[in-house]
Design an enzyme around this catalytic site. Structure first.
Site, short mmCIF file in Angstrom:
data_model
loop_
_atom_site.label_atom_id
_atom_site.label_comp_id
_atom_site.label_asym_id
_atom_site.label_seq_id
_atom_site.Cartn_x
_atom_site.Cartn_y
_atom_site.Cartn_z
NE ARG A 104 -3.95 0.64 1.70
CZ ARG A 104 -5.02 0.69 2.27
NH1 ARG A 104 -5.24 1.46 3.28
NH2 ARG A 104 -5.94 -0.04 1.77
CG HIS A 131 -8.20 0.05 -3.28
ND1 HIS A 131 -7.51 -0.89 -2.90
CD2 HIS A 131 -8.88 0.58 -2.14
CE1 HIS A 131 -7.62 -1.14 -1.35
NE2 HIS A 131 -8.62 -0.32 -1.21
CD GLN A 134 -12.86 -1.83 -1.51
OE1 GLN A 134 -12.23 -1.64 -0.80
NE2 GLN A 134 -14.03 -2.26 -1.21
CG ASP A 226 -13.49 6.42 -1.38
OD1 ASP A 226 -13.29 6.09 -0.20
OD2 ASP A 226 -12.28 6.33 -2.07
CB CYS A 266 -14.11 1.21 -0.66
SG CYS A 266 -13.62 2.90 -0.41
NE ARG A 294 -10.32 -5.32 -0.02
CZ ARG A 294 -9.72 -4.34 0.51
NH1 ARG A 294 -10.38 -3.17 1.02
NH2 ARG A 294 -8.18 -4.43 0.18
N1 CP Z 1 -11.48 -0.14 1.97
C1 CP Z 1 -10.03 -0.19 2.35
O1 CP Z 1 -9.13 -0.63 1.61
O2 CP Z 1 -10.14 0.05 3.88
P1 CP Z 1 -8.64 0.17 4.63
O3 CP Z 1 -8.13 1.47 4.50
O4 CP Z 1 -9.04 0.17 5.84
O5 CP Z 1 -7.75 -0.96 4.26
N1 NVA Z 2 -9.93 6.76 -1.68
C1 NVA Z 2 -9.44 6.24 -0.27
C2 NVA Z 2 -9.70 4.87 -0.14
C3 NVA Z 2 -9.59 4.43 1.11
C4 NVA Z 2 -9.74 2.77 1.25
C5 NVA Z 2 -8.12 6.64 -0.14
O1 NVA Z 2 -7.15 6.56 -0.84
O2 NVA Z 2 -7.84 7.35 1.22
#
Ligand code: CP
Ligand code: NVA
Length: 307
Positions: A104, A131, A134, A226, A266, A294
């Site tokens: 990440r 993502h 997701q 989101d 999400c 997930r």
């Molecule tokens: N939806 C998602 O990726 O959540 P987190 O940021 O908690 O991993």
């Molecule tokens: N768009 C959001 C998604 C979090 C799961 C971010 O990148 O923070």
């Protein structure tokens, strides 16, 4: 050849649908009490976080453990990476210890460098651009709740961000119509949209991008939103709030959507901002199933990459 999952279309449409079938089977098996498998016994999967996470961190760690492999959660702040060791050197070294690495991070280019310089599968656990994990769970949830994907219509309200990008590409691959309704200046990336349109030409998915939130929600089968400010954009949160307010997923949006429309997010959610409490906590919400999926979708992904 080592396979990576940096964007949804690292899988083709047939592979994606097979993965969803496998995720459904793993979900059914787990619901019947069979959690522990040994498909990946003896393997070690690294999970490297440069941003916070609840769902991704826990669902991946549980997925790896339930497939019989060892999960190793890493934070860049605790690695030499956080003190300036290069991404390439990190990739070369971790490839000697691990069988796969989830990451990440911020720039998509960091994932691409890890994939290019290392020798193990790299999985995008969220970047600024995409993502894809997701999106796998999203498709699984939509299919489960509505009985199909092709010809269904999803409307995404809000920021043309990583989550919107992966929904566009995933929908385009499987024939799910996707509309992104966003405030002026916050639309999806042009290159991502072009790639999604190329897939849509094959699948028949209808993609549209608009600032007309009212037109976008009319008749939709799935309403999705989101956060308005993603991780790394915290400084912009106040400035964004006014522009994004009309794009809130609330009772008005639900009233205009199909009668049996489902609500997805999400997560993490901010009730009263991008989504109303009544929408996320109401009878049309499938967000908790979405979060659960997930786990199943990522198990299927790990088996596709490593099995
Ligand atoms: N939806 C998602 O990726 O959540 P987190 O940021 O908690 O991993
Ligand atoms: N768009 C959001 C998604 C979090 C799961 C971010 O990148 O923070």
């Amino acid at each position: 050849m080592t396979r990576h999952f940096l964007t949804v279309d690292d899988l083709d449409a047939a592979e994606l649908l097979a993965l969803l079938d496998h995720a459904d089977a793993l979900k059914a098996e787990r619901a019947q009490g069979r959690r522990q498998r040994d498909d990946l016994a003896g393997r070690t999967v690294g999970l490297l976080f440069e941003k916070p996470s609840t769902r991704t961190r826990v669902s991946f760690e549980v997925a790896v453990a339930e497939l019989g492999a060892h999960p190793l959660v890493l934070s860049s702040a605790e690695l030499q990476l956080g003190r300036g060791e290069t991404v390439g050197d990190t990739a070369r070294v971790l490839s000697r210890y691990l069988d796969a690495l989830g990451v990440r991070t911020f720039a998509q280019s960091r994932l691409e460098t890890l994939a290019a310089e290392g020798t193990i599968p790299i999985v995008n656990m969220l970047s600024d651009l995409a993502h894809p994990c997701q999106a796998l769970a999203d498709l699984q949830t939509i299919r489960e709740a509505t009985g199909g994907l092709a010809g269904r219509r999803l409307t995404y309200l809000g920021d043309g961000n990583n989550v919107a990008h992966s929904l566009l590409v995933a929908g385009a691959l499987v024939g799910l119509d996707v509309t992104v309704a966003h405030p002026e200046g916050h639309g999806p990336d042009r290159d991502v949209l072009a790639r999604a349109r190329a897939h849509a030409a094959t699948s028949g998915a209808e993609l549209s991008v608009t600032t007309d939130h009212l037109g976008a929600v009319a008749g939709a089968d799935v309403l999705y939103t989101d956060v308005w400010a993603s991780m790394g954009q915290e400084d912009e949160a106040d400035a964004r709030a006014a522009a994004f307010a009309p794009y809130r997923l609330d009772g008005d949006a639900l009233a205009a959507a199909a009668e049996d429309a489902i609500v997805l997010h999400c997560l993490p959610a901010h009730r009263g901002e991008e989504i109303s409490a009544a929408a996320i906590d109401g009878p049309q919400s499938r967000v908790w199933d979405q979060a659960e999926n997930r786990l199943h979708a990522q198990k299927a992904l790990l088996l596709a990459l490593l099995g």
